[in-house]
Design a protein around this motif. Structure first.
Motif, short mmCIF file in Angstrom:
data_model
loop_
_atom_site.label_atom_id
_atom_site.label_comp_id
_atom_site.label_asym_id
_atom_site.label_seq_id
_atom_site.Cartn_x
_atom_site.Cartn_y
_atom_site.Cartn_z
N PHE A 98 51.44 26.53 29.38
CA PHE A 98 51.26 27.89 29.89
C PHE A 98 52.63 28.55 30.03
CE2 PHE A 98 49.92 31.33 32.59
CZ PHE A 98 48.59 31.50 32.30
N ILE A 100 54.76 32.43 30.51
CA ILE A 100 54.59 33.79 31.02
C ILE A 100 55.85 34.61 30.78
CG2 ILE A 100 52.88 33.21 32.80
CD1 ILE A 100 55.13 33.01 34.82
N LEU A 104 56.13 40.27 34.18
CA LEU A 104 54.84 40.32 34.87
C LEU A 104 55.01 40.25 36.37
CD1 LEU A 104 52.75 37.83 32.68
CD2 LEU A 104 52.68 40.33 32.58
N GLU A 108 49.52 39.50 38.24
CA GLU A 108 49.15 39.48 36.82
C GLU A 108 49.15 38.05 36.26
OE1 GLU A 108 50.67 43.85 35.21
OE2 GLU A 108 52.14 42.25 35.53
N VAL A 109 50.08 37.24 36.74
CA VAL A 109 50.14 35.84 36.32
C VAL A 109 48.90 35.09 36.80
CG1 VAL A 109 51.37 33.65 36.57
CG2 VAL A 109 52.65 35.79 36.24
N ASN A 111 46.00 36.32 37.37
CA ASN A 111 44.88 36.77 36.53
C ASN A 111 44.88 36.06 35.18
OD1 ASN A 111 44.15 38.54 38.57
ND2 ASN A 111 45.16 40.31 37.65
N GLN A 112 46.08 35.85 34.61
CA GLN A 112 46.18 35.16 33.33
C GLN A 112 45.76 33.69 33.46
OE1 GLN A 112 49.87 35.50 31.23
NE2 GLN A 112 49.69 37.71 30.92
N ARG A 114 43.60 32.46 35.55
CA ARG A 114 42.14 32.41 35.66
C ARG A 114 41.48 32.55 34.29
NH1 ARG A 114 42.11 36.42 40.88
NH2 ARG A 114 42.35 34.79 42.50
N GLU A 115 42.11 33.31 33.41
CA GLU A 115 41.51 33.56 32.10
C GLU A 115 41.84 32.48 31.08
OE1 GLU A 115 41.14 37.21 28.82
OE2 GLU A 115 42.36 37.45 30.63
N PHE A 116 43.10 31.99 31.11
CA PHE A 116 43.54 31.09 30.04
C PHE A 116 43.98 29.70 30.54
CE2 PHE A 116 44.78 35.46 28.68
CZ PHE A 116 43.87 35.60 27.64
#
Length: 220
Positions: A98, A100, A104, A108-109, A111-112, A114-116
Motif C-alpha cells: 500500500f 500513498i 493526501l 483521504e488515506v 478512505n483509500q 477502506r477501498e483498497f
C-alpha cells in the motif's frame, strides 16, 4: 475426484489463501486436478512472492498455460520478481503493498484503505511516494489514526524510512528487519523508486533456511 470438488466449495480468492500455506506437493496437485480457469483466478489472487516461489520449482506441465491466461498486470509483476537474482531482496519481495501520496490528507488515506486495503499484504506501514514513485517516507497505521483528519501526509509521516535495495542479499535484509524490529520493509531501486515490500513472515523463512545451511556446513 474429491480434490476436484474444492472448486465448487471455495471461491478462487478463498482457495488462494489456502494455497499460500500448502506444501509444494499439494500445490502441484491443485494445479494438476483443479479446473484451469479456476487456477488462473487463484494465481491472480496469490501474493507475488508466493507465486514466485512456486513457479520455478514446480514440474507441472500445464503451469505455462495457466500463467499465459493470468491478468496481464499480475503476470508482469511475477516476471519482475522472477527476473531478480536468487537470494536477493527483489526475489523474495511482494508487489502487493500500500503506497500513498504525501499530498493526501489522513482522512483521504483512511478512505483509500477502506477501498483498497484488502489487496495489500499488510497495511500496518503506509509507504509515502513522490510523483516519480520515489520512497520519501512512511506512515504507521497507529500514527494515521491518531493524527487529525485534515493533516497532510507529508506533515504526519516519518521522513526517515528504513529500506533495502532490490539487489541486497536476503541475509542483510533479515538483519535490518531484526535490528529495527519491523513488520515489513520497503524495497527500492538504486534511484530510490519503491518496487515492493518484504514482510517479516517471509524473512523468517529466510532466517530458518540460512540457519539450516550454516548448521549443515558446521556439521560437515
Amino acid at each position: 475426484e474429491k480434490k476436484r470438488k474444492i472448486a465448487t466449495f471455495l471461491t478462487p480468492q478463498e482457495f488462494a489463501e489456502v494455497f499460500e500455506w500448502m506444501e509444494l506437493e499439494d500445490q502441484e496437485d491443485a494445479v494438476a486436478y483443479l479446473p484451469k480457469d479456476f487456477m488462473v483466478d487463484v494465481f491472480d489472487y496469490l501474493p507475488t512472492d508466493i507465486l514466485a516461489g512456486f513457479v520455478p520449482v514446480t514440474n507441472e506441465e500445464n503451469i505455462e498455460d495457466i500463467l499465459r491466461e493470468m491478468d496481464s498486470q499480475e503476470y508482469r509483476s511475477l516476471q519482475e520478481v522472477l527476473s531478480y537474482d536468487v537470494d536477493t531482496a527483489g526475489s523474495i519481495m511482494t508487489k502487493e503493498y500500500f503506497f500513498i501520496s504525501e499530498e493526501l490528507t489522513t482522512q483521504e488515506v483512511i478512505n483509500q484503505i477502506r477501498e483498497f486495503g484488502n489487496r495489500a499484504e499488510t497495511i500496518y506501514y503506509l509507504y509515502v511516494v513522490s510523483k516519480n514513485h520515489e520512497l520519501v517516507g512512511v506512515l504507521s497505521l497507529r500514527d494515521l489514526l491518531l493524527t487529525p483528519e485534515d493533516t497532510l501526509v507529508r506533515d504526519a509521516m516519518n521522513h526517515q524510512a528504513v529500506s533495502v535495495r532490490v539487489d541486497e542479499d536476503q541475509e542483510e535484509v533479515a538483519k535490518v528487519i531484526q535490528d529495527y524490529d519491523l513488520i515489513a520493509i520497503p524495497v527500492v531501486t538504486h534511484d530510490q523508486r519503491l518496487v515492493g515490500i518484504i514482510t517479516v513472515d517471509d524473512i523468517m523463512d529466510v532466517i530458518e533456511q540460512e540457519r539450516d545451511e550454516d548448521f549443515h556446513e558446521f556439521a560437515g
